[in-house]
Motif scaffolding. Structure first.
Motif, PDB file in Angstrom:
ATOM      1  N   MET A 127       0.814  -1.223   0.000  1.00  0.00           N
ATOM      2  CA  MET A 127       0.000   0.000   0.000  1.00  0.00           C
ATOM      3  C   MET A 127       0.847   1.273   0.000  1.00  0.00           C
ATOM      4  SD  MET A 127      -3.358  -0.594   0.146  1.00  0.00           S
ATOM      5  CE  MET A 127      -4.037   0.786   1.026  1.00  0.00           C
ATOM      6  N   MET A 179      -7.511  -1.762  -2.489  1.00  0.00           N
ATOM      7  CA  MET A 179      -7.176  -0.914  -1.345  1.00  0.00           C
ATOM      8  C   MET A 179      -8.157  -1.149  -0.204  1.00  0.00           C
ATOM      9  SD  MET A 179      -7.113   3.238  -1.076  1.00  0.00           S
ATOM     10  CE  MET A 179      -6.112   3.423  -2.525  1.00  0.00           C
ATOM     11  N   MET A 224      -1.366   2.986   6.607  1.00  0.00           N
ATOM     12  CA  MET A 224      -2.037   2.803   5.316  1.00  0.00           C
ATOM     13  C   MET A 224      -2.910   4.005   4.990  1.00  0.00           C
ATOM     14  SD  MET A 224      -3.607  -0.983   5.134  1.00  0.00           S
ATOM     15  CE  MET A 224      -2.614  -2.457   5.127  1.00  0.00           C
TER      16      MET A 224
END
Length: 123
Positions: free
Chosen positions: A55, A67, A97
């Protein structure tokens, strides 16, 4: 045994929305997120670290369903974690993230604004 239920919906996970199928990174993310079903904290920690690497890599560009699947699976690991250390790793991974995602969104927003301003000046 840990079961994620809706976390790993393999029929739509990783779809990049461009060609009607899974992108290569979609398959990679889908494969990695399968580890969220493991009862082993070491496996779940490895999954979180691998997803964070994918990511946050500037060359990968994980988008859309892949995602979301990565975030969802990491959140699942946090929810089912049995130890404070495991929960902390999942939590820090999620924060990193999401910071990366927001940084990308802001960078694209700035690029778009600059393009609009340049087009307005020329037109």
């Amino acid at each position: 045994q840990v079961s994620s239920g809706a976390v790993n919906n393999s029929s739509s996970s990783g779809h990049d929305g461009r060609d009607g199928g899974l992108s290569f990174l979609g398959y990679v993310v889908e494969s990695i997120t399968r580890a969220s079903d493991s009862p082993s904290e070491a496996v779940q920690t490895g999954m979180a670290k691998a997803l964070l690497a994918v990511m946050t890599c500037s060359k990968c560009g994980v988008h859309e369903a892949a995602m979301l699947q990565a975030v969802r699976s990491t959140f699942h690991v946090y929810l089912v974690g049995k130890t404070p250390a495991g929960k902390d790793i999942a939590k820090r991974t999620l924060v990193d993230m999401l910071k990366c995602v927001f940084n990308r969104m802001e960078a694209y927003d700035l690029m778009y604004r600059d393009e609009e301003e340049n087009a307005a000046k020329q037109g």
